[in-house]
Design a protein around this motif. Structure first.
Motif, PDB file in Angstrom:
ATOM      1  N   TYR A  87       3.051   5.095  -1.811  1.00  0.00           N
ATOM      2  CA  TYR A  87       3.973   4.842  -0.707  1.00  0.00           C
ATOM      3  C   TYR A  87       4.427   6.180  -0.109  1.00  0.00           C
ATOM      4  O   TYR A  87       4.370   7.222  -0.758  1.00  0.00           O
ATOM      5  CB  TYR A  87       5.172   4.030  -1.185  1.00  0.00           C
ATOM      6  N   LYS A 122      13.860   6.731   3.639  1.00  0.00           N
ATOM      7  CA  LYS A 122      14.600   5.545   4.086  1.00  0.00           C
ATOM      8  C   LYS A 122      13.882   4.779   5.199  1.00  0.00           C
ATOM      9  O   LYS A 122      13.732   3.554   5.108  1.00  0.00           O
ATOM     10  CB  LYS A 122      16.000   5.960   4.541  1.00  0.00           C
ATOM     11  N   ASN A 125       9.626   4.061   3.645  1.00  0.00           N
ATOM     12  CA  ASN A 125       9.177   3.756   2.289  1.00  0.00           C
ATOM     13  C   ASN A 125       8.624   2.338   2.121  1.00  0.00           C
ATOM     14  O   ASN A 125       8.067   2.017   1.083  1.00  0.00           O
ATOM     15  CB  ASN A 125      10.301   3.991   1.271  1.00  0.00           C
ATOM     16  N   TYR A 126       8.760   1.506   3.132  1.00  0.00           N
ATOM     17  CA  TYR A 126       8.162   0.171   3.050  1.00  0.00           C
ATOM     18  C   TYR A 126       6.658   0.246   3.331  1.00  0.00           C
ATOM     19  O   TYR A 126       5.924  -0.726   3.135  1.00  0.00           O
ATOM     20  CB  TYR A 126       8.825  -0.779   4.049  1.00  0.00           C
ATOM     21  N   LYS A 128       2.786   2.029   2.827  1.00  0.00           N
ATOM     22  CA  LYS A 128       1.922   2.861   2.008  1.00  0.00           C
ATOM     23  C   LYS A 128       1.431   4.004   2.893  1.00  0.00           C
ATOM     24  O   LYS A 128       1.385   3.888   4.111  1.00  0.00           O
ATOM     25  CB  LYS A 128       0.741   2.056   1.470  1.00  0.00           C
TER      26      LYS A 128
END
Length: 305
Positions: A87, A122, A125-126, A128
């Protein structure tokens, strides 16, 4: 995990006999006629008995060897993660700790870490690493403009993002840097720096004359050194005969703790600064008043704290 690494590295050694061309003890490296190729086993499936291999490509043998050695190190230290599963936030922290930490000061590291946590981890990070696109980054930097941030701060965020993604490309983790072709917005919100006029400087110095901390400010005005550089100075750094001050270290605040680094912010920061008559007089007076019994660090600007 240690068994898998041991198995993989031994399997790698056994496979060397099958390699077309390789350097002595360098692992599985060969030239396919067009590129240099390096391969290493990164995973062993105990159920199927199959090995998963990672390949790297480069124009030179040195280039692929560098990539191969990095993965070998990550495997041994149990830091390796298959690139398809990394990620953005994981890579950001890894990049900072592995490639940047040893070349920057501790205070700079803490500043980078705060920026990365807030401004890179922030918002991204969702995703990859392989999913991060130019459009995603462009939309993000556009949104920063709406936060009324300065152009310099937006550029600082972008530089960190660009550097970590460039390193990922160099190591073969992603094929291209999505920061390429991103246009940085011009917010027009530049930080305005105010400076003293000559008359303001004179008034300021007048007020500082009879105050201990005021002497520090007079010294800063008369030399142009950084605050941390001034506070780290010892009497061994002062040459009254040649009228020179040697700047070679700095004081930094790390999580509320004062630390003296035996280097300046940059290598070019190591220098000699000439003394004006006023600064020489100030230092001579400080020297004559110095409490050398309690000043165990031989600091120029010293008090009981």
């Amino acid at each position: 995990m240690s068994y898998i690494i041991y198995y993989c590295l031994n399997k790698e050694v056994n496979n060397l006999a099958k390699v077309k061309s390789r350097g002595n003890g360098e692992g599985s490296i060969y030239n396919n006629g067009k590129y240099w190729v390096a391969q290493i086993t990164v995973e062993y499936n105990s159920k199927t008995g199959k090995l998963k291999r990672k390949s790297f490509y480069g124009k030179t043998k040195r280039e692929v060897l560098k990539k191969l050695n990095q993965v070998k190190y990550d495997l041994i230290t149990e830091q390796y993660t298959e690139p398809s599963n990394i990620y953005v936030g994981e890579w950001a922290i890894y990049w900072l700790n592995t490639f940047k930490k040893n070349e920057i000061m501790d205070s700079t590291y803490e500043r980078y870490l705060r920026l990365i946590k807030i401004r890179i981890i922030k918002p991204f990070n969702y995703l990859k690493l392989k999913e991060l696109t130019t459009i995603e980054i462009q939309n993000y930097v556009n949104s920063l403009k709406k936060e009324n941030l300065t152009d310099a701060y937006i550029l600082s965020i972008f530089k960190k993002l660009n550097a970590m993604l460039s390193k990922a490309v160099n190591l073969g983790i992603i094929s291209k840097n999505p920061c390429c072709n991103v246009t940085l917005p011009k917010s027009g919100n530049k930080k305005i720096i105010s400076v003293f006029t000559k008359s303001e400087q004179a008034k300021f110095v007048e007020q500082c004359e009879n105050d201990f901390y005021g002497k520090v400010f007079i010294f800063l005005l008369g030399t142009g050194v950084r605050v941390g550089e001034a506070l780290a100075l010892t009497w061994a750094d002062v040459d009254f005969r040649e009228e020179l001050i040697y700047i070679c270290k700095t004081v930094v605040d790390i999580k509320g703790k004062t630390v003296v680094h035996n280097r300046t912010k940059t290598t070019s920061g190591i220098r000699y600064v000439p003394m004006s008559k006023k600064i020489k007089s100030l230092l001579e007076n400080l020297y004559s008043e110095q409490d050398f019994k309690n000043n165990i660090y031989n600091l120029i600007f010293y008090n009981s704290n």
